[in-house]
Design a protein around this motif. Structure first.
Motif, PDB file in Angstrom:
ATOM      1  N   GLU A 210     -11.376  -0.127 -12.712  1.00 28.76           N
ATOM      2  CA  GLU A 210     -10.937  -0.635 -11.478  1.00 28.76           C
ATOM      3  C   GLU A 210     -11.385  -2.267 -11.598  1.00 28.76           C
ATOM      4  OE1 GLU A 210      -8.754   0.554  -9.355  1.00 28.76           O
ATOM      5  OE2 GLU A 210      -8.683   1.619  -9.582  1.00 28.76           O
ATOM      6  N   GLY A 211     -11.047  -2.936 -10.560  1.00 29.87           N
ATOM      7  CA  GLY A 211     -11.333  -4.632 -10.412  1.00 29.87           C
ATOM      8  C   GLY A 211     -10.399  -5.545 -10.983  1.00 29.87           C
TER       9      GLY A 211
ATOM     10  N   ALA B 237      -6.419  -4.215  -2.261  1.00 33.16           N
ATOM     11  CA  ALA B 237      -6.827  -2.636  -2.469  1.00 33.16           C
ATOM     12  C   ALA B 237      -6.117  -1.844  -1.570  1.00 33.16           C
ATOM     13  CB  ALA B 237      -8.309  -2.835  -2.306  1.00 33.16           C
ATOM     14  N   PRO B 238      -5.948  -2.309  -0.333  1.00 30.43           N
ATOM     15  CA  PRO B 238      -4.897  -1.017   0.428  1.00 30.43           C
ATOM     16  C   PRO B 238      -3.450  -1.124   0.066  1.00 30.43           C
ATOM     17  CG  PRO B 238      -7.080  -2.351   1.232  1.00 30.43           C
ATOM     18  CD  PRO B 238      -6.491  -3.431   0.355  1.00 30.43           C
TER      19      PRO B 238
ATOM     20  N   LEU C  17       0.677   2.178  -1.654  1.00 33.89           N
ATOM     21  CA  LEU C  17       2.214   1.457  -1.207  1.00 33.89           C
ATOM     22  C   LEU C  17       2.755   0.853  -2.053  1.00 33.89           C
ATOM     23  CD1 LEU C  17       3.939   1.402   1.211  1.00 33.89           C
ATOM     24  CD2 LEU C  17       3.690  -0.255   2.048  1.00 33.89           C
ATOM     25  N   HIS C  18       2.494  -0.143  -2.711  1.00 32.11           N
ATOM     26  CA  HIS C  18       3.446  -0.639  -4.221  1.00 32.11           C
ATOM     27  C   HIS C  18       3.546  -0.136  -4.701  1.00 32.11           C
ATOM     28  CE1 HIS C  18       4.846  -4.024  -6.341  1.00 32.11           C
ATOM     29  NE2 HIS C  18       3.818  -3.714  -7.168  1.00 32.11           N
ATOM     30  N   GLY C  19       2.687   0.619  -5.254  1.00 33.61           N
ATOM     31  CA  GLY C  19       3.113   1.802  -6.340  1.00 33.61           C
ATOM     32  C   GLY C  19       4.113   2.606  -6.161  1.00 33.61           C
ATOM     33  N   VAL C  20       3.674   3.855  -4.806  1.00 30.61           N
ATOM     34  CA  VAL C  20       4.850   4.928  -4.607  1.00 30.61           C
ATOM     35  C   VAL C  20       6.438   4.634  -4.917  1.00 30.61           C
ATOM     36  CG1 VAL C  20       4.863   6.573  -3.100  1.00 30.61           C
ATOM     37  CG2 VAL C  20       2.604   6.322  -3.841  1.00 30.61           C
ATOM     38  N   SER C  21       6.187   3.414  -4.191  1.00 30.88           N
ATOM     39  CA  SER C  21       7.406   3.122  -4.114  1.00 30.88           C
ATOM     40  C   SER C  21       8.183   1.876  -4.685  1.00 30.88           C
ATOM     41  CB  SER C  21       7.393   1.971  -2.682  1.00 30.88           C
ATOM     42  OG  SER C  21       6.212   0.620  -2.281  1.00 30.88           O
ATOM     43  N   LEU C  22       7.853   1.911  -5.739  1.00 29.54           N
ATOM     44  CA  LEU C  22       8.573   1.469  -6.858  1.00 29.54           C
ATOM     45  C   LEU C  22       9.156   2.017  -7.500  1.00 29.54           C
ATOM     46  CD1 LEU C  22       8.101  -1.511  -8.381  1.00 29.54           C
ATOM     47  CD2 LEU C  22       6.264  -0.730 -10.376  1.00 29.54           C
ATOM     48  N   HIS C  23       8.830   3.414  -7.937  1.00 34.68           N
ATOM     49  CA  HIS C  23       9.836   3.820  -8.653  1.00 34.68           C
ATOM     50  C   HIS C  23      10.673   4.957  -7.935  1.00 34.68           C
ATOM     51  CE1 HIS C  23       7.105   2.383 -11.637  1.00 34.68           C
ATOM     52  NE2 HIS C  23       6.061   2.646 -11.264  1.00 34.68           N
ATOM     53  N   ALA C  24      10.474   4.965  -6.989  1.00 34.43           N
ATOM     54  CA  ALA C  24      11.575   5.854  -6.211  1.00 34.43           C
ATOM     55  C   ALA C  24      13.166   5.366  -6.964  1.00 34.43           C
ATOM     56  CB  ALA C  24      12.149   5.530  -4.870  1.00 34.43           C
TER      57      ALA C  24
END
Length: 255
Positions: A45-46, A196-197, A201-208
């Motif tokens: 991370e970071g 971070a927050p 959301l960004h990762g989950v919605s990216l690959h739909a």
């Protein structure tokens, strides 16, 4: 003389092959940096870690290949689609290349204004992100203007995939905007951690846009009735929407 339609088909196939090849290279780059991380170690991370070239290489590579495939179902002009795909591929290379370069230099890639060179890289990544928003929004609009082609459930899958992808674009833009404001006001370290927050959301919605059409395609290989296939796709869309909503609630609670 070669018929115009034949020339367009050849150009479309060439653009698709180019995008699939570039996508594969980006995925391989991500996997290669996973090996680098295993050998070199360091934090996962970071703002400075091998995680970024790994995840961005994999995500951009998969997204490029997914968009290349999914847009074949859109009712959009071949020339327009070819241009948008080639520009999208070039932008994906720019994004992954800039992130990878900064990782090897041992400095943050995004929101880094520590030097003139770092500022140029950071701004190029931000501009590239803006180009991504424009290109993918154009494909999303095309999917809703005319119903996509394909087997039962594909139209819903493609439209839902692009709708969720817009959420990914908006959350990404929000992360950049928030970080830029903090950077400009002298809160550099806070800027690095401010994203971070919104990352889940960004990762989950990216690959739909890959997952949902892939499910519709798999349904086409079964002997089920079209109504059953469409209900399965609809159920998957609802489940994906619930996952995105959950990630959004978590982002609001932790922002």
């Amino acid at each position: 003389m070669t018929p115009p339609s034949a020339s367009l088909r050849r150009a479309a196939r060439s653009a698709e092959r180019l995008c699939y090849a570039v996508g594969a290279v980006l995925v391989l780059s991500g996997l290669a940096h996973l090996v680098v991380f295993a050998v070199d170690g360091g934090p996962w991370e970071g703002p400075v870690s091998w995680r970024k070239p790994v995840t961005f290489g994999l995500s951009f590579g998969l997204t490029l290949m997914a968009i290349t495939w999914v847009t074949s179902y859109l009712r959009i002009g071949s020339r327009v689609r070819n241009v948008l795909l080639v520009v999208f591929a070039a932008d994906c290379v720019l994004e992954v290349g800039g992130i990878t370069l900064q990782s090897w230099r041992g400095v943050p890639s995004h929101l880094n204004m520590e030097s003139a060179f770092d500022s140029r890289v950071s701004m190029s990544l931000a501009v590239g992100g803006g180009v991504l928003v424009v290109l993918l929004s154009a494909f999303a609009v095309a999917s809703f203007r005319r119903r996509p082609t394909g087997p039962a459930g594909m139209g819903l899958a493609v439209r839902s995939g692009f709708a969720v992808l817009i959420v990914a674009l908006l959350s990404g833009a929000a992360m950049i905007a928030r970080g830029v404001v903090l950077t400009r006001t002298g809160h550099q370290e806070a800027a690095y951690h401010s994203t971070a927050p919104l990352k889940p959301l960004h990762g989950v919605s990216l690959h739909a846009v890959l997952v949902l059409p892939a499910l519709a395609w798999l349904m086409s290989l079964t002997g089920w009735r079209d109504g059953t296939k469409e209900r399965v796709v609809f159920g998957a869309v609802c489940c994906y929407a619930a996952a995105v909503a959950g990630a959004g609630v978590w982002a609001l609670m932790t922002y």
